[in-house]
Design a protein around this motif. Sequence first.
Motif, PDB file in Angstrom:
ATOM      1  N   ILE A  29       0.821  -1.212   0.000  1.00  0.00           N
ATOM      2  CA  ILE A  29       0.000   0.000   0.000  1.00  0.00           C
ATOM      3  C   ILE A  29       0.855   1.262   0.000  1.00  0.00           C
ATOM      4  CG2 ILE A  29      -1.751   1.295   1.269  1.00  0.00           C
ATOM      5  CD1 ILE A  29      -2.752  -1.332   2.408  1.00  0.00           C
ATOM      6  N   TRP A  65      -6.264   4.861   8.256  1.00  0.00           N
ATOM      7  CA  TRP A  65      -5.791   3.557   7.824  1.00  0.00           C
ATOM      8  C   TRP A  65      -6.457   2.487   8.677  1.00  0.00           C
ATOM      9  CZ3 TRP A  65      -3.339   3.543   3.403  1.00  0.00           C
ATOM     10  CH2 TRP A  65      -2.589   4.656   3.020  1.00  0.00           C
ATOM     11  N   GLN A 170     -13.968   5.981   3.867  1.00  0.00           N
ATOM     12  CA  GLN A 170     -13.021   4.960   4.340  1.00  0.00           C
ATOM     13  C   GLN A 170     -13.269   4.615   5.809  1.00  0.00           C
ATOM     14  OE1 GLN A 170      -9.601   7.341   2.212  1.00  0.00           O
ATOM     15  NE2 GLN A 170      -8.800   5.372   2.864  1.00  0.00           N
ATOM     16  N   GLN A 269      -5.873   9.466  -0.748  1.00  0.00           N
ATOM     17  CA  GLN A 269      -4.936   8.358  -0.668  1.00  0.00           C
ATOM     18  C   GLN A 269      -3.732   8.701  -1.529  1.00  0.00           C
ATOM     19  OE1 GLN A 269      -7.008   4.815  -1.748  1.00  0.00           O
ATOM     20  NE2 GLN A 269      -7.845   4.547   0.267  1.00  0.00           N
ATOM     21  N   ARG A 415     -10.936  -2.035   1.711  1.00  0.00           N
ATOM     22  CA  ARG A 415     -11.036  -0.708   1.107  1.00  0.00           C
ATOM     23  C   ARG A 415     -12.456  -0.166   1.061  1.00  0.00           C
ATOM     24  NH1 ARG A 415      -6.968   1.518  -1.999  1.00  0.00           N
ATOM     25  NH2 ARG A 415      -8.516   2.498  -3.344  1.00  0.00           N
ATOM     26  N   SER A 416     -13.456  -1.058   1.029  1.00  0.00           N
ATOM     27  CA  SER A 416     -14.819  -0.576   0.837  1.00  0.00           C
ATOM     28  C   SER A 416     -15.811  -1.607   1.346  1.00  0.00           C
ATOM     29  CB  SER A 416     -15.064  -0.301  -0.655  1.00  0.00           C
ATOM     30  OG  SER A 416     -16.422  -0.023  -0.902  1.00  0.00           O
TER      31      SER A 416
END
Length: 446
Positions: A29, A65, A170, A269, A415-416
């Motif tokens: 990442i 995060w 997020q 991001q 992420r989602s």
Amino acid sequence: MLEEYLIATKFFTKRALNMEAIAKTFKLIWRTRKGLEVRDMANHLVLFAFKDETNVAKVLMGEPWSFDKHLMALQETKRGEAIQSLEFDSACFWVQIHDFPVGCMLVSTAKGIGSVIGTVVESDEDEVNMGGFNYILLRIKVDILKPLCRGRKLSLSRGKEGWVRFKYEQLPIICYWCGKLTHNDRDCPIRTLSNGILKEGAQQFGSWLQAYTSNPFRKMVMKVEGLEDDTSWNGRSEHDHNEGGTKREGTQRADHGGLELTRMANRRQPLLDDVCLKAVDSDPLPKETPCLQSIVMGLGNRQTVRELVEIVQAEGPKIMFLSETWSGRKHMEKVKRELEFDGLFIVPRDGKGGGLALLWKSEVAVWVDNFLKFHIDAIVNGGSKEAWRLTRFYGEPDRDRREEGWNMMRMLSSRSDLPWCCFRDFNKLLKVEDKRGGAPRSQSQM
């Protein structure tokens, strides 16, 4: 001794931390140029040591995060400072403020409202000035030890009242009982002390707090110029009109074989080199969108392309994934035209093998969220209630490196919270009896 730049992190989970998985995940990442070191400091505290100071700034800018969907609270620290004494009580979120009264959708108004949540760090004023969204976006430092704020009541003229809603981009796991980010529903003290009396219908928080990032090319507000403002009526071309004008900061346009790509400077991001495709806008996605995938093993053979044409004509897919294309962009543009698709995104071949391609029809809005050598992750109909994720994942052929692929899948899953459809080939067997040919394998290798 080389100077180190440190970030102390608290993982809000009760699970034991797998340091190897953490290191592999954030290597993918954060993509640090000079690498990083991950140190277990006990009590779910981890120290990330960087060799480049710019990496620290980028990581902090990329908050929030999460790992395995659980929140991580970050604090920049220095050598000699006691990590156990640090207070991990805040995290920065991009917060969408919705349902402004008519005429009140101003950045100054939004900042005043956003101060209820926490300290306003930044406002996405560029997007507001473009007039393309029905909300205002603020970056806010949130106190994670308190329940998330769901909205705020407004006092309007003539004694009337209004309500603006807050949505968090997020957003990791949140307790639907108390609204805190530090634990999940199962570990909530309110639920535990209720002795089973509380039912799910009594929860005051829910998934509706999660904000789904809108497709940046799908505007909800369009400005239409009048005849007096339209310079083309005076014989001036668009090129003449733009000459000497300012270029919007943070975007780069490039022409790749007839396909317009826009590389976004993504402040939310900043470490991910995202490429978003400008797709044709469409009606809302139907409940069923026909999709196909095919492992083609090269598209240089005309017979293979003809067979694909027949399949597309028979099945009528709106979206299609191809893997092992063994092709570059120029050839894939020809294939796209023969298959009669409108959009194309490719991951080029690596040497003589590999290669992924995503194709779609104009009636479906598609944009690519992220990609690497073995996957393409896309959002379909982003920004609407019927948005969903579509991922094509191709398992690492090298057996010794497959764990990297699984770590990538774990990262993608966090992420989602959108509905997710994932196409394979995972290069993995589930049962011994599925194996055909070659040396036999034990059940433990399945």
